[in-house]
Enzyme design. Structure first.
Site, mmCIF file in Angstrom:
data_model
loop_
_atom_site.group_PDB
_atom_site.id
_atom_site.type_symbol
_atom_site.label_atom_id
_atom_site.label_comp_id
_atom_site.label_asym_id
_atom_site.label_seq_id
_atom_site.Cartn_x
_atom_site.Cartn_y
_atom_site.Cartn_z
ATOM 1 N N SER A 1 -7.200 36.027 31.732
ATOM 2 C CA SER A 1 -7.115 35.883 33.180
ATOM 3 C C SER A 1 -6.635 34.484 33.575
ATOM 4 O O SER A 1 -5.510 34.107 33.245
ATOM 5 C CB SER A 1 -8.466 36.229 33.820
ATOM 6 O OG SER A 1 -8.342 36.438 35.211
ATOM 7 N N ASP B 1 -5.645 47.442 35.353
ATOM 8 C CA ASP B 1 -5.714 46.049 35.793
ATOM 9 C C ASP B 1 -4.873 45.898 37.056
ATOM 10 O O ASP B 1 -3.679 46.239 37.060
ATOM 11 C CB ASP B 1 -5.191 45.139 34.680
ATOM 12 C CG ASP B 1 -5.320 43.660 35.007
ATOM 13 O OD1 ASP B 1 -5.698 43.321 36.153
ATOM 14 O OD2 ASP B 1 -5.032 42.842 34.120
#
Length: 335
Positions: A179, A278
């Site tokens: 991330s 995602d």
């Protein structure tokens, strides 16, 4: 244990005036208190984890600015004592400098979530990991975290730490992250292409896992209405409010016109990981496509896991799909 993080606020803070909030993630109160709602508790390092055999310890990289790390050593390297007395001095494994996620404002290399994840990862991949504790926003706004992580990589390259000296293969140095940490990986790889590391150490490869990239124009399934109020947008404005170009600063949007060319990445192979569910998936795929067509001379591979969401492998590292990711990481690092 070392940390630059602010302690999690208490329930009593809900009675105080909130001046800024990203729902479910962070609250900032008028008195300056910062409540990080998803921080995991700190856990100590462990000599030979009873489940995996992985050992960990904490090291200080810099006093000013305060940068530290948790190091992890796989079971295949057996200890005789805590005084760095090793039975196999010739056992060399790849070195992975890891940057944790958390939107640049929460989580920690010392937190339970990333400690557990890295421990399981090391047990599957047999690599030496240096998990970096960089300074967090809003106490220290970006771009400081990028500089901290670059300084940590330079520290590794100095070959001054016993675990690195005895067991690190400096011909196989990697960076990786999830991330926000994956965002850092991209930007550090660019810097490694422009600046020389100590001892002429070179990055062999990098992996970006569920990277936090964003931009002012919605992409894929991102909402058109309210795009500027989405969590990724609010996060960037929170951690780097003075960023030139805002959401189209090259640090967060590597595809924007005027961003540094991918051809200058300072490694020879790169693994891009994403997941079917995602919300930032299209950003990762577009990053992969752009890199593949950029003229960069390295090798880039895309790996996608179906039916999973953003950083699922961090929060559920013992799941079958997380195990698939560990195996793919291991292949990338060890081949």
């Amino acid at each position: 244990m070392f940390s630059t993080s602010t302690p999690v606020g208490t329930a009593a803070n809900t009675k105080k005036e909130i001046t800024m909030e990203i729902p479910t993630f962070v609250r900032v109160y008028k008195d300056g208190t910062i409540e990080r709602l998803q921080n995991s508790p700190f856990v100590p390092p462990t000599l030979e984890d009873p489940t995996t055999g992985v050992s960990s310890k904490d090291v200080m990289i810099s006093d000013n600015p305060p940068i530290s790390a948790r190091m992890f050593l796989p079971k295949l390297i057996q200890f005789q004592s805590q005084e760095n007395d090793y039975p196999n001095q010739n056992q060399k494994v790849p070195i992975l400098v890891y940057f944790h996620g958390g939107g640049f404002f929460f989580e920690s290399a010392f937190g339970q979530v990333h400690h557990k994840y890295i421990t399981l990862f090391v047990s599957a991949a047999d690599v030496l990991v240096v998990s970096v504790e960089y300074r967090l926003a809003p106490e220290t706004l970006l771009p400081a975290a990028y500089d901290d992580c670059w300084d940590a990589l330079k520290w590794v390259a100095t070959k001054a730490e016993p675990w690195l000296i005895n067991h690190g293969d400096f011909n196989r140095v990697f960076i990786g992250g999830d991330s926000a940490g994956a965002n850092i990986v991209h930007n550090i790889a660019l810097r490694a292409g422009a600046e020389v590391l100590p001892g002429d150490v070179k990055l062999l490869g990098a992996f970006v896992s569920h990277p936090y990239f964003y931009g002012s124009k919605p992409m894929g399934a991102e909402p058109v209405a309210g795009h500027e109020q989405s969590v990724p947008s609010l996060t960037w404005n929170f951690v780097y409010p003075s960023a030139p170009g805002g959401l189209d600063n090259p640090l967060i949007n590597p595809l924007v016109i005027g961003a540094p060319t991918f051809a200058s990445l300072g490694c020879s192979k790169l693994l891009v990981c994403t997941a079917e569910r995602d919300g930032l998936r299209e950003r990762a795929v577009s990053y992969y496509e752009a890199l593949k067509n950029s003229g960069w001379q390295g090798q880039v591979v895309l790996f996608q896991v179906e039916e999973e969401g953003h950083v699922f492998h961090i929060h559920n590292p013992q799941s079958p799909n997380a195990n698939k990711m560990f195996k793919r990481f291991a292949e990338f690092l060890l081949q």
